[in-house]
Design a protein around this motif. Structure first.
Motif, short mmCIF file in Angstrom:
data_model
loop_
_atom_site.label_atom_id
_atom_site.label_comp_id
_atom_site.label_asym_id
_atom_site.label_seq_id
_atom_site.Cartn_x
_atom_site.Cartn_y
_atom_site.Cartn_z
N TRP A 47 108.20 28.24 52.67
CA TRP A 47 107.03 27.34 52.63
C TRP A 47 105.92 27.92 51.76
O TRP A 47 105.68 29.12 51.74
CB TRP A 47 106.53 27.13 54.05
CG TRP A 47 105.24 26.37 54.16
CD1 TRP A 47 105.06 25.03 54.11
CD2 TRP A 47 103.93 26.93 54.36
NE1 TRP A 47 103.72 24.71 54.26
CE2 TRP A 47 103.02 25.87 54.42
CE3 TRP A 47 103.45 28.24 54.49
CZ2 TRP A 47 101.64 26.06 54.61
CZ3 TRP A 47 102.10 28.44 54.67
CH2 TRP A 47 101.21 27.35 54.73
N SER A 48 105.23 27.02 51.03
CA SER A 48 104.08 27.41 50.22
C SER A 48 103.25 26.16 49.97
O SER A 48 103.65 25.05 50.32
CB SER A 48 104.51 28.05 48.89
OG SER A 48 105.22 27.11 48.09
N ASN A 49 102.08 26.34 49.37
CA ASN A 49 101.27 25.18 49.01
C ASN A 49 100.31 25.53 47.88
O ASN A 49 100.29 26.69 47.41
CB ASN A 49 100.52 24.61 50.23
CG ASN A 49 99.50 25.57 50.79
OD1 ASN A 49 98.60 26.04 50.09
ND2 ASN A 49 99.61 25.88 52.08
N PHE A 50 99.51 24.57 47.46
CA PHE A 50 98.68 24.79 46.27
C PHE A 50 97.35 25.47 46.57
O PHE A 50 96.48 25.53 45.71
CB PHE A 50 98.48 23.48 45.50
CG PHE A 50 97.50 22.48 46.07
CD1 PHE A 50 97.16 22.44 47.41
CD2 PHE A 50 96.91 21.55 45.22
CE1 PHE A 50 96.27 21.51 47.90
CE2 PHE A 50 96.02 20.61 45.71
CZ PHE A 50 95.70 20.60 47.05
N ALA A 51 97.23 26.06 47.76
CA ALA A 51 96.05 26.87 48.09
C ALA A 51 96.44 28.25 48.59
O ALA A 51 95.60 28.98 49.10
CB ALA A 51 95.21 26.16 49.15
N LEU A 52 97.70 28.62 48.41
CA LEU A 52 98.24 29.84 49.02
C LEU A 52 98.71 30.83 47.96
O LEU A 52 99.55 30.50 47.12
CB LEU A 52 99.40 29.47 49.94
CG LEU A 52 100.13 30.59 50.66
CD1 LEU A 52 99.18 31.44 51.49
CD2 LEU A 52 101.22 30.00 51.55
N GLY A 53 98.16 32.05 48.01
CA GLY A 53 98.56 33.13 47.10
C GLY A 53 98.72 34.42 47.87
O GLY A 53 99.11 34.43 49.03
N PHE A 54 98.36 35.54 47.22
CA PHE A 54 98.54 36.83 47.87
C PHE A 54 97.88 37.93 47.05
O PHE A 54 97.52 37.74 45.89
CB PHE A 54 100.03 37.14 48.05
CG PHE A 54 100.78 37.46 46.77
CD1 PHE A 54 101.19 38.73 46.48
CD2 PHE A 54 101.06 36.45 45.84
CE1 PHE A 54 101.89 39.03 45.30
CE2 PHE A 54 101.75 36.72 44.67
CZ PHE A 54 102.16 38.02 44.39
N ARG A 55 97.74 39.10 47.66
CA ARG A 55 97.42 40.34 46.97
C ARG A 55 98.32 41.43 47.54
O ARG A 55 98.90 41.26 48.61
CB ARG A 55 95.95 40.71 47.09
CG ARG A 55 95.49 41.26 48.42
CD ARG A 55 94.01 41.62 48.40
NE ARG A 55 93.19 40.41 48.39
CZ ARG A 55 91.97 40.36 47.80
NH1 ARG A 55 91.45 41.43 47.23
NH2 ARG A 55 91.27 39.23 47.82
N CYS A 56 98.43 42.54 46.83
CA CYS A 56 99.34 43.60 47.24
C CYS A 56 98.59 44.80 47.79
O CYS A 56 97.39 44.97 47.58
CB CYS A 56 100.20 44.04 46.05
SG CYS A 56 101.26 42.76 45.36
N ALA A 57 99.34 45.65 48.47
CA ALA A 57 98.81 46.90 49.01
C ALA A 57 99.81 48.01 48.73
O ALA A 57 100.93 47.76 48.26
CB ALA A 57 98.56 46.76 50.51
N ALA A 58 99.41 49.24 49.02
CA ALA A 58 100.29 50.40 48.89
C ALA A 58 99.83 51.45 49.89
O ALA A 58 98.64 51.56 50.20
CB ALA A 58 100.24 50.98 47.47
N SER A 59 100.77 52.19 50.41
CA SER A 59 100.44 53.20 51.41
C SER A 59 99.81 54.42 50.77
O SER A 59 100.08 54.75 49.61
CB SER A 59 101.71 53.62 52.17
OG SER A 59 102.31 52.51 52.80
N GLY A 60 98.95 55.11 51.54
CA GLY A 60 98.32 56.33 51.06
C GLY A 60 97.12 56.05 50.19
O GLY A 60 96.93 54.95 49.68
N ALA A 61 96.30 57.08 50.03
CA ALA A 61 95.07 56.90 49.27
C ALA A 61 94.84 58.01 48.26
O ALA A 61 93.82 58.00 47.57
CB ALA A 61 93.88 56.84 50.23
#
Length: 297
Positions: A272-286
């Motif tokens: 499922w998806s729609n025209f208002a749905l996206g994302f951003r990424c993450a990564a462990s550690g700093a």
């Protein structure tokens, strides 16, 4: 990417938030927000998170390099809100967000939309990252101290891309419907996204992340669960617990109340998806030199 030190904090909304929402001129019943409570203490290790949602240009680079085909492209349609309701629009996908005849040539720096959980996960793996957990997302959005929105507890106009950026202050569903019908008739059902980072720095979170209120909904890695078994939420919501994934941030379609840092939505990860749905990424550690943040910053 922004570095977020590890911290212990209370995930979700405090009791006064429900009372505040009930007192505000917003169109949704209190039960809509019940899955934000009660707050639970979580311990989040240090991590990194994208300062902005993944853009059309970034996703195009991934698709070109891997020949990846999104779930919406395979299905042959995407979910678009027409003049009165959600509909399966033939041909709508990240390349043609409003359906045939629309495109993204002038949206390279906008967040990509029509992205399913599978699509977001595939991109993150290709980029050497992952999707953020729900707790990571909220910590990056508001810090340890509770804030209603990423910048604080007041709503100055012009700090986020919500429906109110385009339509002016909205306190009733009918006013939203009037705005959206007029917009559809003039421009078609195109997503009203804005370039990522457009509201920086005034709209940024304490950790320097942009667009965590509005612009596009964002997938997280976390399966949907209630914070407490006896949370007084709608029966329909209970039925998706354990099967859906948590979505955060609200979007360009929403009122100011639906883009709060602790607002939760839930989506089917099965395509499922729609025209208002996206994302951003993450990564462990700093990286070296960063530790825990328990100061409330």
């Amino acid at each position: 990417m922004a570095v977020v030190p590890g911290a212990v904090f209370r995930l979700g909304s405090p009791p006064w938030m429900a009372r505040w929402l009930e007192s505000e001129p917003q169109p949704l019943p209190g039960a809509w927000f019940a899955d934000e409570t009660p707050q639970i203490e979580v311990d989040v290790p240090a991590f990194r998170i994208d300062r902005c949602p993944v853009t059309v240009a970034q996703f195009a680079e991934f698709a070109d390099a891997t020949e990846y085909v999104t779930d919406a492209e395979r299905a042959g349609y995407g979910m678009v809100y027409g003049e009165r309701f959600w509909e399966e629009r033939a041909g709508a996908c990240w390349r043609t967000p409003g359906g045939p005849g629309t495109g993204v040539a002038d949206r390279a720096d906008h967040p990509v939309v029509h992205i399913s959980w599978n699509d977001a996960s595939a991109y993150a793996w290709w980029a050497g990252k992952r999707l953020p957990t729900e707790a990571e997302w909220e910590l990056a959005a508001r810090g340890v101290r509770y804030r209603i929105w990423p910048w604080g507890d007041t709503w100055p106009p012009g700090r986020a891309n919500t429906a109110e950026l385009h339509a002016g202050r909205l306190d009733a569903l009918d006013a939203w419907l009037d705005w959206w019908r007029d917009t559809c008739r003039e421009h078609g059902p195109l997503p009203r996204t804005t370039p990522v980072g457009m509201f920086s720095p005034a709209g940024d979170s304490v950790h320097g992340c942009s667009d965590m209120a509005g612009n596009v909904y964002e997938w997280t890695a976390t399966p949907s669960q209630l914070y407490a078994d006896d949370a007084p939420c709608d029966a329909a919501l209970r039925r998706v617990m354990g099967r859906y994934r948590v979505i955060r941030g609200g979007s360009w379609m929403n009122f100011r109340y639906q883009v709060r840092c602790s607002e939760r939505m839930h989506g089917d990860p099965g395509g499922w998806s729609n025209f208002a749905l996206g994302f951003r990424c993450a990564a462990s550690g700093a990286g070296p030199g960063f530790g825990r943040d328990e100061s409330g910053g």
